[in-house]
Structures are given as C-alpha cells and as structure tokens.
Design an enzyme around this catalytic site. Structure first.
Site, PDB file in Angstrom:
ATOM      1  N   CYS A 165       0.808  -1.317   0.063  1.00  0.00           N
ATOM      2  CA  CYS A 165       0.117   0.051  -0.061  1.00  0.00           C
ATOM      3  C   CYS A 165       0.766   1.366  -0.212  1.00  0.00           C
ATOM      4  O   CYS A 165       0.249   2.437  -0.223  1.00  0.00           O
ATOM      5  CB  CYS A 165      -1.006   0.041   1.107  1.00  0.00           C
ATOM      6  SG  CYS A 165      -1.826  -1.587   1.557  1.00  0.00           S
ATOM      7  N   HIS A 298      -3.778   7.118   6.360  1.00  0.00           N
ATOM      8  CA  HIS A 298      -3.864   6.085   5.586  1.00  0.00           C
ATOM      9  C   HIS A 298      -5.125   5.418   5.976  1.00  0.00           C
ATOM     10  O   HIS A 298      -5.914   5.098   5.271  1.00  0.00           O
ATOM     11  CB  HIS A 298      -2.696   5.152   5.932  1.00  0.00           C
ATOM     12  CG  HIS A 298      -2.757   3.782   5.283  1.00  0.00           C
ATOM     13  ND1 HIS A 298      -2.637   3.672   3.995  1.00  0.00           N
ATOM     14  CD2 HIS A 298      -2.941   2.525   5.616  1.00  0.00           C
ATOM     15  CE1 HIS A 298      -2.371   2.659   3.452  1.00  0.00           C
ATOM     16  NE2 HIS A 298      -2.624   1.759   4.478  1.00  0.00           N
ATOM     17  N   GLU A 309      -2.291   4.326  14.000  1.00  0.00           N
ATOM     18  CA  GLU A 309      -2.008   5.236  13.251  1.00  0.00           C
ATOM     19  C   GLU A 309      -2.123   6.778  14.049  1.00  0.00           C
ATOM     20  O   GLU A 309      -1.574   7.599  14.236  1.00  0.00           O
ATOM     21  CB  GLU A 309      -2.728   5.555  12.047  1.00  0.00           C
ATOM     22  CG  GLU A 309      -2.519   6.704  11.018  1.00  0.00           C
ATOM     23  CD  GLU A 309      -2.814   6.528   9.727  1.00  0.00           C
ATOM     24  OE1 GLU A 309      -2.301   7.434   8.862  1.00  0.00           O
ATOM     25  OE2 GLU A 309      -3.823   5.689   9.207  1.00  0.00           O
ATOM     26  N   LYS A 330     -10.831   6.783   2.241  1.00  0.00           N
ATOM     27  CA  LYS A 330     -10.806   5.229   1.732  1.00  0.00           C
ATOM     28  C   LYS A 330     -12.381   5.144   1.898  1.00  0.00           C
ATOM     29  O   LYS A 330     -13.000   4.197   1.306  1.00  0.00           O
ATOM     30  CB  LYS A 330     -10.151   4.443   2.468  1.00  0.00           C
ATOM     31  CG  LYS A 330      -8.640   4.519   2.152  1.00  0.00           C
ATOM     32  CD  LYS A 330      -7.873   3.650   2.699  1.00  0.00           C
ATOM     33  CE  LYS A 330      -6.326   3.376   2.112  1.00  0.00           C
ATOM     34  NZ  LYS A 330      -5.573   4.718   2.530  1.00  0.00           N
ATOM     35  N   HIS A 335      -9.850   1.299  -0.831  1.00  0.00           N
ATOM     36  CA  HIS A 335      -8.163   1.273  -0.785  1.00  0.00           C
ATOM     37  C   HIS A 335      -7.758   0.713  -1.809  1.00  0.00           C
ATOM     38  O   HIS A 335      -7.925  -0.372  -2.408  1.00  0.00           O
ATOM     39  CB  HIS A 335      -7.989   0.100   0.521  1.00  0.00           C
ATOM     40  CG  HIS A 335      -6.600   0.255   0.911  1.00  0.00           C
ATOM     41  ND1 HIS A 335      -5.470   0.350  -0.011  1.00  0.00           N
ATOM     42  CD2 HIS A 335      -6.042  -0.283   2.207  1.00  0.00           C
ATOM     43  CE1 HIS A 335      -4.333   0.542   0.710  1.00  0.00           C
ATOM     44  NE2 HIS A 335      -4.583  -0.127   1.808  1.00  0.00           N
ATOM     45  N   PHE A 394       1.441  -3.394   4.410  1.00  0.00           N
ATOM     46  CA  PHE A 394       1.723  -4.539   4.763  1.00  0.00           C
ATOM     47  C   PHE A 394       3.424  -4.790   4.667  1.00  0.00           C
ATOM     48  O   PHE A 394       4.061  -4.214   3.657  1.00  0.00           O
ATOM     49  CB  PHE A 394       1.340  -5.709   3.926  1.00  0.00           C
ATOM     50  CG  PHE A 394      -0.227  -6.210   4.273  1.00  0.00           C
ATOM     51  CD1 PHE A 394      -0.837  -5.517   5.171  1.00  0.00           C
ATOM     52  CD2 PHE A 394      -0.930  -7.457   3.484  1.00  0.00           C
ATOM     53  CE1 PHE A 394      -2.152  -6.113   5.714  1.00  0.00           C
ATOM     54  CE2 PHE A 394      -2.119  -7.722   3.898  1.00  0.00           C
ATOM     55  CZ  PHE A 394      -2.836  -6.968   4.866  1.00  0.00           C
TER      56      PHE A 394
END
Length: 406
Positions: A165, A298, A309, A330, A335, A394
């Site tokens: 991502c 994010h 976050e 998002k 996403h 990830f």
C-alpha cells in the site's frame, strides 16, 4: 532540507470509483459520495464482503482504439487516463521540455492479474486452446509504466515500485529524488492498480474486509473495502515551473520510507513506527512538527491500523493531535492498494490549493482509542499551509509525504 531543489506539483490526474476525471472526483469527495458498491468484475459469491470501489470504464474505453482496448489492462488504461489529464493540466509537454528529461515513476500491485486469472481458469477448465494469449500479454505489474511512457514518448528514467500500500507514495518520493539530483527536470509520479480475485479473496481471508462501506476511525468499524484507480502528479523543478508560469498546486517538500520490522500484516501497535515515518518526512522537508496543520491519514478502517495510526500522530504532534484535522478518504473510493498513496497525495494537493478538507464519510462515533479531530461527514473549509499524508503497508513498509502551500 532547505538547500535542496524545491519540487512543484503542476498537474494532477485522477480516476477512481468517484469519477473518471479530477474535477468530478473532487466534487464528489466534497459532497461525501460513496463509490463503494457490489463488485461486478468477477463472482464474489461466498465472501464475507462482496463490495468494493469498482471503476466504470465504459466511457473511458471509447476514447481509445480497438487495439488499445484489447491490449491494455485495466491498470494500463487507468494509468494512461490519469497521465493524460495530469499532462494536459500542467501544460508540461507544450513547454518545450526535453522528453528525455521527463521520467515515469509509478507504484503498482496487481497489474493485469484479473485477466491473468481468467486465462488460468479457462486453461484449467476448458483447455489451453480456449485460453486467449492476449490475457497474459501484460502480465507484469510494471507494464503500466512502460505503457504510459511509450504513449507519451517520455524517454527519461522510469521505475515501477511495489511495496504493497506504500507503492505509489514511494514512487512519488523516488521522482522527488531524481529531480533534486538533477537526473530529471520533471516526472509523472503516482500509481495505478486494479481489482482482482486474488487480492479480494486474500483480504477477505484475513477478515480485514467490511461487508458494509468502511468507517475509518469509527468505534464500530469492521475493516476496509478494496478499490481501484489511478492518480498521477506532474512533479517539476520549482524554478522551471515558476519561469513558465505554471499553476503550482503545492510544493512537495519531503518524503520518507521506513520499515517497521514488526509483523507481515499487523502494524506496530503503539504508533512509534508510524511516528518515526512522519518525523523522517518532516526532517527531509526541513519542516517542524508545529508547522503541520492537517494529516491525510492512511485510515484503512481496520481496528488495528486506525488505532496505531492515531497513536503515531499523537507521538509526533503531542496534544496538538486532538485539534489537528485528520481525514481518511478510503470511505469514499476504497483502498486502491498500489495506487492508494497517490490517490491521497493528489487529494491533499487539491486540499492545500483550494483550502478545503474532504470528509471521512459513514462516520457515527469516533473510537475513544483514536483521539483525533476527524473531519467527519462534511468538508471543512480551512487554510492548510502544511500537511502530511501517510501510507502504512503490509510488511511494515511505511511512507509519508509532506506538502506545503505554494
């Protein structure tokens, strides 16, 4: 740092579930539209979540030749659409620039995987003779970079970044470095990525997908929704952009790319890794934390990510974090995986240029463990002189951008 070349954002192209061009996407963001709905590209029967942010490419495909429609993947096509808009917006190719000094750096993920999957299933079920070779011509995830560069005759350095991502955020950072070091005068930087069965099934298997449209930072959030799209920025040496009178949306002042070294899929829970990523980007930009007035998060809407976050924002900004506007987009366009960071960077450049922060929709009640000033459900009109955009991927592949008002 202050002695580095300044980087101007002079063009923006966007395509996602909210629309197939920048102004439509921006208008729908401010109106709080949700582009998440039933996935039609492939069969989703049996999955926990059957929804995603799919792009309707019907009108877009009509712009191109039968050969291009047949040969290009969804990722290729969306990349060309976003690049076309960004270049036309900037006027770069009409400015007499040497095309050997214009690069293409894009983040990617699935490439043409959805057609590759169709090839495999057809081959297994009906035999090799029934599987079309054209379904695997553009197998490599790097193909969109080559398609975009070839389509516009851009002969500068090119690169495809794949770091989950964070891919397109890192691609933007790589383009910044190339211009700073004098290797390029300008670059198309961003990302393009498309839906596929593999990613859809994988995130469902991890139980990270919400059966309903996602709700970042909400107390009742249940996970993310996958999307697709492309966003491309024209990055240009600031002095060159200023000399030719280009409209500068924002300055791309700094970036960072770090690794948590914590877990393949779970974030470092206390926010220290996220905080380190933001601090590294601020250091690269020569910006103090107290100059930042907004965070484009994010914000995947997974329970672990949002909590970590929010803690990372507090690690960097302290008590100011409770009053600093934070948004996650998002909830509107999903996403977009390899294109996610570029989508959010493009939106942030427009936010800075137009003094308005798009909202996080579908919000009901902020999670007490995510104590941020969420821009919930309605846009917030406020000057944004300096902002941060985060991408937390990830593998612990974290990255951040710092943008300033021009």
């Amino acid at each position: 740092m202050s002695d580095q070349k300044r980087i101007a954002i002079t063009g923006i192209g966007m395509i996602c579930a909210l629309g197939t061009q920048r102004e439509a996407v921006w208008a729908h963001m401010l109106e709080g539209h949700c582009g998440i709905g039933p996935v039609t590209l492939f069969d989703t029967e049996g999955y926990r979540s059957r929804i995603g942010a799919e792009v309707d490419l019907t009108e877009v495909q009509a712009r191109y030749t039968p050969y291009q429609r047949r040969r290009w993947s969804r990722s290729d096509l969306m990349g060309v659409v976003a690049a076309t808009e960004a270049l036309e917006d900037s006027g770069l190719l009409d400015s007499g620039i040497d095309r050997t000094r214009v690069g293409v750096m894009l983040g990617a993920g699935t490439g043409d995987l959805v057609r590759n999957e169709s090839y495999y299933f057809t081959m297994r079920r009906e035999g090799m003779d029934r599987a079309r070779p054209t379904w695997i011509h553009n197998h490599f995830s790097s193909t969109p970079v080559d398609v975009v560069a070839t389509h516009f005759g851009l002969e500068g350095m090119r690169s495809c970044l794949m770091a989950a991502c964070s891919s397109s955020t890192i691609a933007i950072g790589q383009a910044v470095d190339a211009i700073r070091r004098g290797r390029l005068d300008a670059a198309l930087a961003g990302g393009t990525d498309a839906l596929s069965r593999l990613t859809f099934a994988g995130f469902n298997a991890l139980r990270l997908m919400d059966p309903q449209p996602c709700r970042p930072f909400d107390a009742g959030r249940q996970g993310m929704n996958i999307g697709e799209g492309a966003a491309i920025l024209v990055l240009e040496d600031w002095d060159r952009a200023a000399r030719r009178g280009a409209h500068i949306y924002a300055e791309l002042a700094g970036y960072s790319f770090t690794c948590e070294a914590h877990h393949p899929t779970a974030p470092e829970p206390e926010g220290q890794a996220t905080g380190a990523t933001i601090r590294a980007a601020l250091a690269d930009a020569g910006v103090n934390a107290d100059e930042v007035t907004h965070v484009n998060a994010h914000g995947t809407a997974t329970p672990q990510n949002d909590k970590a976050e929010a803690r990372g924002v507090r690690v960097v900004f302290g008590d100011r974090a409770a009053a600093m506007p934070v948004t996650s987009l998002k909830a509107m366009f999903g996403h977009c995986l390899g294109a996610a960071g570029a989508m959010e960077a493009a939106a942030l450049a427009l936010t800075i240029d137009r003094h308005c922060i798009p909202p996080t929709i579908n919000h009901e009640r902020t999670d007490p463990e995510c104590p941020v000033d969420l821009v919930a459900n309605t846009p917030r009109e406020v000057p944004v002189p300096c902002a941060v955009s985060t991408s937390l991927a990830f593998g612990g592949n974290d990255s951040a951008l710092v943008l300033r008002h021009a």
